[in-house]
Design a protein around this motif. Structure first.
Motif, short mmCIF file in Angstrom:
data_model
loop_
_atom_site.label_atom_id
_atom_site.label_comp_id
_atom_site.label_asym_id
_atom_site.label_seq_id
_atom_site.Cartn_x
_atom_site.Cartn_y
_atom_site.Cartn_z
N ARG A 109 39.70 71.26 72.70
CA ARG A 109 40.30 72.06 73.75
C ARG A 109 41.60 71.42 74.25
NH1 ARG A 109 41.80 76.44 76.72
NH2 ARG A 109 41.69 76.08 78.95
N ALA A 110 41.58 70.12 74.49
CA ALA A 110 42.77 69.42 74.97
C ALA A 110 43.91 69.57 73.98
CB ALA A 110 42.47 67.95 75.22
N ALA A 111 43.64 69.39 72.69
CA ALA A 111 44.68 69.49 71.67
C ALA A 111 45.24 70.91 71.58
CB ALA A 111 44.13 69.05 70.32
N THR A 112 44.38 71.90 71.76
CA THR A 112 44.83 73.29 71.72
C THR A 112 45.85 73.57 72.82
OG1 THR A 112 42.77 74.06 70.70
CG2 THR A 112 44.07 75.67 71.92
N VAL A 113 45.57 73.08 74.02
CA VAL A 113 46.50 73.32 75.13
C VAL A 113 47.78 72.52 74.92
CG1 VAL A 113 46.83 73.21 77.62
CG2 VAL A 113 44.59 73.83 76.68
N VAL A 114 47.68 71.29 74.42
CA VAL A 114 48.88 70.49 74.14
C VAL A 114 49.80 71.24 73.17
CG1 VAL A 114 49.74 68.39 73.04
CG2 VAL A 114 47.83 68.26 74.65
N ARG A 115 49.23 71.82 72.13
CA ARG A 115 50.05 72.56 71.16
C ARG A 115 50.71 73.78 71.81
NH1 ARG A 115 45.01 72.72 67.40
NH2 ARG A 115 44.77 70.49 66.99
N ALA A 116 49.97 74.45 72.69
CA ALA A 116 50.53 75.61 73.39
C ALA A 116 51.70 75.19 74.28
CB ALA A 116 49.45 76.29 74.22
N VAL A 117 51.57 74.06 74.93
CA VAL A 117 52.67 73.56 75.77
C VAL A 117 53.88 73.22 74.92
CG1 VAL A 117 53.39 71.65 77.27
CG2 VAL A 117 51.15 72.71 77.61
N GLU A 118 53.65 72.61 73.77
CA GLU A 118 54.78 72.28 72.89
C GLU A 118 55.52 73.55 72.47
OE1 GLU A 118 55.39 69.29 69.21
OE2 GLU A 118 54.06 70.99 68.80
N ARG A 119 54.77 74.59 72.12
CA ARG A 119 55.42 75.86 71.74
C ARG A 119 56.19 76.45 72.92
NH1 ARG A 119 50.28 76.60 69.33
NH2 ARG A 119 49.64 77.99 71.03
N TRP A 120 55.61 76.38 74.09
CA TRP A 120 56.21 76.92 75.32
C TRP A 120 57.55 76.27 75.62
CZ3 TRP A 120 54.21 75.44 80.78
CH2 TRP A 120 54.65 76.37 81.74
N CYS A 121 57.62 74.96 75.40
CA CYS A 121 58.81 74.20 75.76
C CYS A 121 59.81 74.07 74.61
CB CYS A 121 58.41 72.80 76.22
SG CYS A 121 57.34 72.80 77.68
N ALA A 122 59.46 74.53 73.43
CA ALA A 122 60.30 74.29 72.25
C ALA A 122 61.69 74.91 72.40
CB ALA A 122 59.61 74.85 71.01
N ALA A 123 61.76 76.09 72.98
CA ALA A 123 63.05 76.77 73.11
C ALA A 123 64.00 76.05 74.06
CB ALA A 123 62.84 78.21 73.57
N ASP A 124 63.47 75.19 74.90
CA ASP A 124 64.30 74.44 75.85
C ASP A 124 64.30 72.96 75.53
OD1 ASP A 124 66.05 74.30 77.94
OD2 ASP A 124 64.58 74.62 79.53
N ASP A 125 64.24 72.64 74.25
CA ASP A 125 64.34 71.26 73.78
C ASP A 125 63.24 70.37 74.37
OD1 ASP A 125 65.42 69.21 72.26
OD2 ASP A 125 66.82 68.59 73.83
N GLY A 126 62.07 70.94 74.59
CA GLY A 126 60.93 70.16 75.06
C GLY A 126 60.86 69.94 76.55
N LEU A 127 61.80 70.49 77.31
CA LEU A 127 61.79 70.29 78.76
C LEU A 127 60.78 71.22 79.43
CD1 LEU A 127 65.60 69.93 79.55
CD2 LEU A 127 63.87 68.11 79.33
N PHE A 128 60.10 70.70 80.43
CA PHE A 128 59.13 71.49 81.17
C PHE A 128 59.86 72.48 82.09
CE2 PHE A 128 56.41 67.39 81.22
CZ PHE A 128 55.94 67.64 79.94
N PRO A 129 59.33 73.68 82.27
CA PRO A 129 59.91 74.58 83.27
C PRO A 129 59.87 73.94 84.65
CG PRO A 129 58.36 75.74 81.85
CD PRO A 129 58.21 74.28 81.53
N ALA A 130 60.96 74.09 85.39
CA ALA A 130 61.02 73.54 86.75
C ALA A 130 60.42 74.53 87.73
CB ALA A 130 62.46 73.23 87.13
N ALA A 131 59.90 74.02 88.85
CA ALA A 131 59.26 74.87 89.86
C ALA A 131 59.84 74.63 91.25
CB ALA A 131 57.75 74.64 89.86
N GLY A 132 61.02 74.02 91.32
CA GLY A 132 61.70 73.84 92.60
C GLY A 132 61.09 72.73 93.43
N GLY A 133 61.31 72.84 94.75
CA GLY A 133 60.80 71.84 95.67
C GLY A 133 59.46 72.26 96.26
N GLY A 134 59.12 71.72 97.43
CA GLY A 134 57.82 72.01 98.00
C GLY A 134 56.71 71.57 97.07
#
Length: 324
Positions: free
Chosen positions: A212-237
């Protein structure tokens, strides 16, 4: 300079900057203000303190220091004072995060055990999950993921497995494999936040479910691939902590998983740590790793600086895993 030493130095810079700018001592008690300017300059924030204690414990593991150990104790006295000894709030997600911090700081303490009991009893038997807060009909990943991690090493391990399975069955997006935010009145809230992915990975690892952990890690990698591996930002607060939480549990995945899955988790952490460092100035970091730090707005929030520091400590963990 090797990768571990470099990561350690960067994490130490972030630590010193957070303590200097936000932490205030009052004799044997300490707490942090939520910002360096505006109303937050005098605000105490329970959830953010849970992450402050947690990341200090991670730093203590990486760079042991009697002074840091004393600071953790002083901050915990501050939590005791601010909550009138209850250690709780009406928000089950906040309580779960504090339980995780206490598992690092005082694993045998009564407060941690009490939080575990509160979380276990709060699970709605009809839903099979924990509500976001008392009286709420929102059941979400940010409450059930950390609650599963709190309960996994206890006598409530079966309940932890139930919560993790509920997240997968109810909140996983069939199209992307990512974890959606929550469900309310039978309707899934489709927002995709970084910390929801992190808690899904963390809960799976706490239960030994590496598939399960590996499955989610792969999904995150695909999610971030278009932005060179950077995580989406969520602002402050509160959003300032989201990416750091993902980094924390990806680093755990880099340590526990094997082969390509461990490597991809470590790469994601390092990519984001590098970007945050490149955008920093004087130990202060940007809320978005795609830009440089600013001297106003969301970058003044404690949460943003904690999120960056958590990511840099995660880079230490991941570097250690990949070179061991």
């Amino acid at each position: 300079m090797d990768a571990i030493a470099s990561a350690q130095e960067r994490a130490a810079v972030a630590e010193r900057a957070v303590i200097a700018a936000y932490v205030h001592r009052y004799g044997p008690v300490a707490w942090a203000h939520a910002a360096t300017a505006g109303d937050g300059a005098h605000t105490w924030h329970y959830w953010w303190h849970a992450h402050l204690v947690h990341v200090l414990c991670e730093a203590q593991h990486h760079r042991p220091s009697p002074a840091r150990r004393r600071l953790v104790d002083d901050l915990l006295r501050g939590v005791t004072l601010r909550t009138a000894g209850s250690w709780t709030t009406p928000f089950y997600d906040d309580i779960a995060w504090m339980g995780l911090a206490l598992a690092e700081a005082r694993p045998s303490g009564r407060a941690r055990a009490r939080i575990a009991r509160i979380l276990e009893r709060a699970v709605d038997p009809d839903v099979g999950a924990l509500p976001w807060r008392t009286g709420s009909v929102l059941f979400n990943a940010p409450a059930n993921g950390p609650a599963a991690m709190v309960l996994a090493p206890s006598r409530h391990r079966g309940r932890a497995a139930q919560l993790s399975a509920w997240i997968a069955a109810t909140l996983d997006d069939p199209a992307t494999g990512l974890v959606r935010d929550g469900i309310e009145h039978g309707v899934v809230r489709s927002e995709l936040w970084t910390y929801n992915q992190g808690v899904a990975v963390g809960a799976a690892l706490a239960l030994g479910d590496t598939d399960r952990a590996a499955t989610v890690v792969r999904a995150v990698e695909r999610w971030c691939a278009a932005d060179d591996g950077l995580f989406p930002a969520a602002g402050g607060g509160d959003g300032g902590l989201f990416a750091g939480i993902l980094a924390r549990y990806l680093a755990a995945a880099a340590r526990i998983l094997t082969g390509p899955d461990a490597a991809r988790a470590g790469r994601l952490v390092h990519r984001n740590a590098e970007a945050l460092w490149a955008g920093s100035r004087g130990g202060r970091f940007p809320a978005d790793p795609r830009r440089s730090v600013r001297e106003e707005g969301e970058d003044l929030d404690l949460s943003v600086q904690l999120g960056a520091w958590i990511t840099l400590e995660a880079d230490v963990t991941a570097a250690s895993a990949l070179t061991s």
